[in-house]
Scaffold this active site. Sequence first.
Site, mmCIF file in Angstrom:
data_model
loop_
_atom_site.group_PDB
_atom_site.id
_atom_site.type_symbol
_atom_site.label_atom_id
_atom_site.label_comp_id
_atom_site.label_asym_id
_atom_site.label_seq_id
_atom_site.Cartn_x
_atom_site.Cartn_y
_atom_site.Cartn_z
ATOM 1 N N SER A 1 1.093 -1.140 0.145
ATOM 2 C CA SER A 1 -0.086 -0.025 0.089
ATOM 3 C C SER A 1 0.942 1.181 0.009
ATOM 4 O O SER A 1 1.507 1.330 -0.747
ATOM 5 C CB SER A 1 -0.984 -0.145 1.095
ATOM 6 O OG SER A 1 -2.196 0.870 1.216
ATOM 7 N N ASP B 1 -9.523 -4.682 -5.495
ATOM 8 C CA ASP B 1 -8.815 -3.849 -4.058
ATOM 9 C C ASP B 1 -9.794 -2.444 -4.018
ATOM 10 O O ASP B 1 -9.712 -1.850 -5.154
ATOM 11 C CB ASP B 1 -7.498 -3.457 -4.471
ATOM 12 C CG ASP B 1 -6.556 -2.692 -3.534
ATOM 13 O OD1 ASP B 1 -7.579 -2.263 -2.596
ATOM 14 O OD2 ASP B 1 -5.406 -3.067 -3.344
ATOM 15 N N HIS C 1 -7.888 -5.446 -0.464
ATOM 16 C CA HIS C 1 -6.691 -5.054 -0.179
ATOM 17 C C HIS C 1 -5.918 -5.732 0.886
ATOM 18 O O HIS C 1 -6.166 -5.581 2.152
ATOM 19 C CB HIS C 1 -6.769 -3.311 0.122
ATOM 20 C CG HIS C 1 -5.810 -2.779 0.432
ATOM 21 N ND1 HIS C 1 -5.006 -2.216 -0.717
ATOM 22 C CD2 HIS C 1 -5.247 -1.987 1.471
ATOM 23 C CE1 HIS C 1 -3.985 -1.482 -0.057
ATOM 24 N NE2 HIS C 1 -4.053 -1.220 1.069
#
Length: 125
Positions: free
Chosen positions: A22, A72, A103
């Site tokens: 991320s 995601d 995610h």
Amino acid sequence: ALIEREIARGIPSERIIIAGFSQGGAVAYQAALRQPKPLAGLLALSTYMAMPVTPSEANAALPVMICHGSMDPMVPEQLGQRAAATLTELGYTPQYRSYPMEHMVCLEQIRDIGQWITQRLMPNA
């Protein structure tokens, strides 16, 4: 500074892999591609390239693996694909893998990452 600390501890830069998930992946892109010493690889998980980067000569052929979830909601897969396209334009040949997940990470991805790391650090295994 973290890379330099590991080198000072006796780890050759060629055996260091930079990985990030991320927002950490956005930092990993910058840190790995700009690193003036050759690295073993860059692993970018469910991430994006936050800003343009001018890669160092030392890592012009850096192995890159990008993994992203096709569902995601936090970092849309399109951003991972865009990062892969940018790397390709810069002359890299990133490996891109998409997984049916949000995610997060999944078992299949962990297995793929393990194989990729093994290839980077133990190419004759």
